[in-house]
Scaffold this active site. Structure first.
Site, PDB file in Angstrom:
ATOM      1  N   ASP A  80       0.876  -1.183   0.000  1.00  0.00           N
ATOM      2  CA  ASP A  80       0.000   0.000   0.000  1.00  0.00           C
ATOM      3  C   ASP A  80       0.906   1.223   0.000  1.00  0.00           C
ATOM      4  O   ASP A  80       1.459   1.561   1.034  1.00  0.00           O
ATOM      5  CB  ASP A  80      -0.901  -0.018   1.234  1.00  0.00           C
ATOM      6  CG  ASP A  80      -1.657   1.285   1.433  1.00  0.00           C
ATOM      7  OD1 ASP A  80      -1.667   2.113   0.527  1.00  0.00           O
ATOM      8  OD2 ASP A  80      -2.235   1.466   2.521  1.00  0.00           O
ATOM      9  N   GLU A 136      -0.737  10.598   0.141  1.00  0.00           N
ATOM     10  CA  GLU A 136      -2.099  10.067   0.172  1.00  0.00           C
ATOM     11  C   GLU A 136      -2.491   9.677   1.587  1.00  0.00           C
ATOM     12  O   GLU A 136      -3.634   9.879   2.004  1.00  0.00           O
ATOM     13  CB  GLU A 136      -2.202   8.847  -0.753  1.00  0.00           C
ATOM     14  CG  GLU A 136      -3.626   8.319  -0.941  1.00  0.00           C
ATOM     15  CD  GLU A 136      -4.087   7.313   0.124  1.00  0.00           C
ATOM     16  OE1 GLU A 136      -5.277   7.021   0.180  1.00  0.00           O
ATOM     17  OE2 GLU A 136      -3.236   6.833   0.919  1.00  0.00           O
ATOM     18  N   HIS A 144      -1.546  -1.928   6.361  1.00  0.00           N
ATOM     19  CA  HIS A 144      -0.819  -1.084   7.318  1.00  0.00           C
ATOM     20  C   HIS A 144      -0.061  -1.903   8.368  1.00  0.00           C
ATOM     21  O   HIS A 144       0.290  -1.383   9.427  1.00  0.00           O
ATOM     22  CB  HIS A 144      -1.740  -0.045   7.976  1.00  0.00           C
ATOM     23  CG  HIS A 144      -2.137   1.047   7.023  1.00  0.00           C
ATOM     24  ND1 HIS A 144      -2.620   2.278   7.425  1.00  0.00           N
ATOM     25  CD2 HIS A 144      -2.080   1.115   5.672  1.00  0.00           C
ATOM     26  CE1 HIS A 144      -2.863   3.022   6.367  1.00  0.00           C
ATOM     27  NE2 HIS A 144      -2.543   2.334   5.283  1.00  0.00           N
TER      28      HIS A 144
HETATM   29 ZN   LIG Z   1      -2.803   3.180   3.236  1.00  0.00          ZN
END
Ligand SMILES: [Zn+2]
Length: 362
Positions: free
Chosen positions: A183, A217, A327
């Site tokens: 991610d 982001e 995460h």
């Molecule tokens: Zn993320």
């Protein structure tokens, strides 16, 4: 395009290098340089902005502009407070997970280079078994082996230094990619692979393609908000990760059912322009690319929202890569999904015509 193996040795070498390089929110430029270096043979030119977003452009003079986008940053921590006895308390830079911190090794980024540390945690023997304390932001701390605050500072560590995990890329059971920061390093990788395929298949696009790797982001879509005003795109196709909801302790009634290995996940949400999404779904069906559906109420929580609600409204859509353990330092995706997201973006681009407004009223 034939469904032969899509990722080659060169792409895998790049993916590994790109993932292993730390790119914490606000400090993405070294990663962006790696990405631009890989993308260079496949684009005509680049633009970059002051906060570090990078865009590779094919046909920069074309008036009709299509964005394909991923984000370049990864979650990290900030040094927030150093105790007199040399322990370090942190705050989040993005949605870093306090629950996974204890016993992790960390890299603290300083002007003198990386300083190694560990998130310490009281031994099981010393804890009260009847009242176990859960890791929280205010009780996790980093030990860098310094005897006091003075020594911490002499080592180059000060308030504001960013902290990342050192965990590196590996492949499990042939086709599962595991690493921290998949991610959304996977996003930047997949859009770069789309550019490579366009180049290798000698596709002459009738519009400008803006292969966009946005910064920041993880702290609220900030890089995308900035770059969409610069590009002023006519269409934006965003790729990010979404949850595999089939592992323990996830409530499917709330989170929906999506899983790794079952294909790209196409989003339904107010920010997703319906006609653009139907073009993507039609393309997937025609090209027999497996896909899954996901619904979001109000926000997608991805850069899709930033593109959609900019410049008076930009037709935007979201194609997600399903991922386990978001995460954490062991984020996991399926190689087939990575390839199918690349295929789906590629095939969708071949269907977009310059001038398409995706209007509901034509
Ligand atoms: Zn993320």
């Amino acid at each position: 395009m034939a469904k032969k193996a899509l990722l080659n040795k060169k792409s895998m070498t790049f993916l590994e290098k790109y993932l292993n390089n730390a790119s914490p929110t606000g400090y993405e430029w070294e990663g962006q340089k790696l990405w631009m270096n890989y993308l260079k043979p496949y684009v005509d030119t680049f633009i970059t902005d002051t906060y570090g977003t990078a865009v590779g452009i094919i046909n920069p003079k074309a008036p009709y502009k299509v964005v394909i986008e991923g984000h370049s940053d990864e979650i990290s921590w900030y040094v927030n407070y150093i105790t007199d006895n040399g322990l370090i308390y942190v705050i989040r830079n993005g949605g870093s997970d306090h629950q996974i911190a204890p016993s992790k090794c960390v890299n603290i980024h300083t002007k003198k280079g990386i300083v190694k540390g560990v998130f310490g945690w009281p031994a099981i023997h010393t804890r009260k078994s009847e009242k176990e304390e859960a890791p929280k932001l205010d009780n996790i701390f980093i030990d860098i082996g310094a005897k006091d605050k003075d020594e911490v500072e002499k080592m180059g560590v000060h308030v504001g230094c960013v902290i990342t995990y050192p965990d590196e890329f590996h492949i499990m059971n042939k086709d599962k990619f595991v690493c921290r920061a998949i991610d959304n390093r996977a996003g930047g990788f997949m859009i770069a692979e789309v550019a490579r395929l366009l180049h290798e298949n000698k596709v002459d696009l009738p519009f400008g393609l803006y292969i966009t790797n946005s910064v920041q982001e993880e702290i609220g879509l900030r890089g995308a908000q900035m770059i969409t005003e610069t590009i002023k795109p006519n269409v934006a196709i965003v790729t990010d990760v979404c949850h595999d909801t089939t592992t323990p302790m996830i409530e499917k009634k709330k989170q929906g059912h999506t899983e790794i290995g079952k294909g790209p996940v196409i989003s339904y949400a107010p920010a997703v322009q319906n006609r653009l999404r139907e073009l993507i779904i039609g393309t997937a069906e025609e090209k027999r690319i497996p896909f899954q559906r996901m619904a979001s109420s109000r926000f997608t929580g991805t850069d899709t929202d930033a593109f959609a609600y900019s410049n008076g409204g930009v037709p935007s859509a979201l194609i997600s890569l399903p991922l386990r353990y978001m995460h954490t330092t062991v984020e996991m995706v399926h190689k087939n999904d990575v390839e199918n997201v690349i295929r789906l973006i590629y095939e969708t681009l071949l269907k977009i015509k310059p001038g398409d407004t995706f209007s509901y009223f034509d």
